[in-house]
Design an enzyme around this catalytic site. Structure first.
Site, PDB file in Angstrom:
ATOM      1  N   HIS A 170       0.821  -1.201   0.000  1.00 10.81           N
ATOM      2  CA  HIS A 170       0.000   0.000   0.000  1.00 10.81           C
ATOM      3  C   HIS A 170       0.868   1.270   0.000  1.00 10.81           C
ATOM      4  O   HIS A 170       0.709   2.147  -0.856  1.00 10.81           O
ATOM      5  CB  HIS A 170      -0.912  -0.044   1.239  1.00 10.81           C
ATOM      6  CG  HIS A 170      -1.845   1.112   1.381  1.00 10.81           C
ATOM      7  ND1 HIS A 170      -3.186   1.029   1.101  1.00 10.81           N
ATOM      8  CD2 HIS A 170      -1.627   2.375   1.787  1.00 10.81           C
ATOM      9  CE1 HIS A 170      -3.750   2.196   1.323  1.00 10.81           C
ATOM     10  NE2 HIS A 170      -2.819   3.042   1.751  1.00 10.81           N
ATOM     11  N   GLU A 171       1.815   1.315   0.926  1.00  7.75           N
ATOM     12  CA  GLU A 171       2.658   2.517   1.029  1.00  7.75           C
ATOM     13  C   GLU A 171       3.581   2.645  -0.183  1.00  7.75           C
ATOM     14  O   GLU A 171       3.866   3.758  -0.631  1.00  7.75           O
ATOM     15  CB  GLU A 171       3.469   2.504   2.331  1.00  7.75           C
ATOM     16  CG  GLU A 171       2.627   2.454   3.606  1.00  7.75           C
ATOM     17  CD  GLU A 171       1.564   3.541   3.694  1.00  7.75           C
ATOM     18  OE1 GLU A 171       1.776   4.640   3.125  1.00  7.75           O
ATOM     19  OE2 GLU A 171       0.518   3.296   4.305  1.00  7.75           O
TER      20      GLU A 171
HETATM   21 ZN    ZN Z   1      -2.903   5.051   2.170  1.00  2.77          ZN
END
Ligand code: ZN
Length: 320
Positions: A161-162
């Protein structure tokens, strides 16, 4: 400090507390550098919200430094301190232990080294071996409930995600990422810190669209690699929707300049959806094109937990 400096009046039967606090406030106002060496007064608390507001005014405790859980590098440094006067075997690699102890506080790490020493003593060993430390990690982990210890699966998802956010940010605005991390902080499981753009008062449509794409990239990266999104992106969507709202109000949508407040909800919804769908497509395209880099930085992030912007860019030389 929370004992000495709790909000005044909260303890009716303990007037002497208030008097102590009053005196402290008076003394702090009286501190002058001319009286000799400059004086810096520091205090620590676990409950900043319980402090009397007078304590936090300018000239008193006017700076707050929040101490988060240590990252891998920090844990290694803390482990070194607590093992300094303990007989460690040659084979022990503290870096491995630091890697294993995600989510440990300084107190946890201290307790870990003590447990390891006790285990070594029980074994009648003259030195603490790697095995003792590993066993101690488990003991500290199972014995005490850690605030939050994500599973390996969760960590991987957070890393993806990051990485999605960070990759997109570097593509649309090169050199903008200051740090990306999968250490949980506050409510976030991970975060990307951007270099702030010099104070801007005006945003162009392209800039708003880029910000929306960066916000969407987290969930889209999860979808691209893991096949599904997660609840971790709720905050990102909120941010994206706020930005779309700004675009609507500034006449940057297909509606042109219009009185948005007189628009019926359904029409507004349709326009918002169209903008987001278009930006999602553009974001997906970038992620797909750079999937190789995305996977690469995910793996590195899983291992390192925190990457500086410069380190990140080293792995992203070929993105576009
Ligand atoms: Zn996020």
């Amino acid at each position: 400090m929370d004992i000495l400096g709790a909000k005044r009046g909260s303890n009716v039967s303990h007037h002497e507390y208030d008097q102590t606090l009053n005196q402290l406030l008076v003394e702090m106002d009286g501190l002058k550098a001319e009286q000799g060496a400059p004086i810096l007064v520091m205090a620590a608390t676990n409950r900043p919200e319980a402090l009397d507001s007078a304590l936090l005014r300018p000239g008193r405790f006017d700076r707050q430094v929040k101490v988060d859980l240590p990252d891998k590098e920090g844990r290694l440094a803390i482990l070194k301190i607590h093992t300094k006067h303990k007989p460690l075997a040659q084979e022990v690699n503290l870096e491995d232990i630091a890697h294993e102890t995600f989510g440990f506080s300084g107190a946890h790490l201290e307790s870990l080294t003590n447990e390891a020493a006790i285990l070594a003593l029980r074994d009648e060993a003259s030195e603490i071996c790697e095995g003792h430390l590993h066993e101690a990690v488990e003991k500290v982990m199972l014995g005490e409930k850690l605030d939050r210890k994500p599973t390996a699966e969760e960590l991987r998802r957070v890393a993806i995600h990051e990485s999605g956010h960070a990759l997109l940010a570097e593509v649309v605005r090169p050199n903008s990422v200051a740090q990306v991390s999968i250490r949980s902080r506050g409510n976030a499981l991970g975060y990307v810190r951007h270099y702030p753009k010099d104070d801007l008062y005006l945003y162009t449509q392209a800039m708003l669209e880029e910000q929306i794409m960066v916000a969407l990239a987290g969930a889209l990266a999860e979808e691209e690699i893991l096949g599904a999104r997660s609840t971790g992106a709720a905050g990102d969507y909120e941010q994206a929707l706020n930005l779309v709202e700004r675009m609507l109000l500034s006449g940057m949508s297909s509606l042109g300049v219009t009185d948005v407040s007189r628009l019926d909800a359904e029409h507004r919804q349709l326009v918002t959806k169209a903008i987001l769908a278009d930006l999602e497509d553009r974001t997906k395209l970038i992620l797909l094109k750079n999937k190789h880099s995305l996977v690469k930085i995910t793996e590195i992030l899983e291992d390192e937990e925190t990457l500086s912007g410069d380190a990140l860019r080293m792995y992203l030389i070929d993105v576009a």
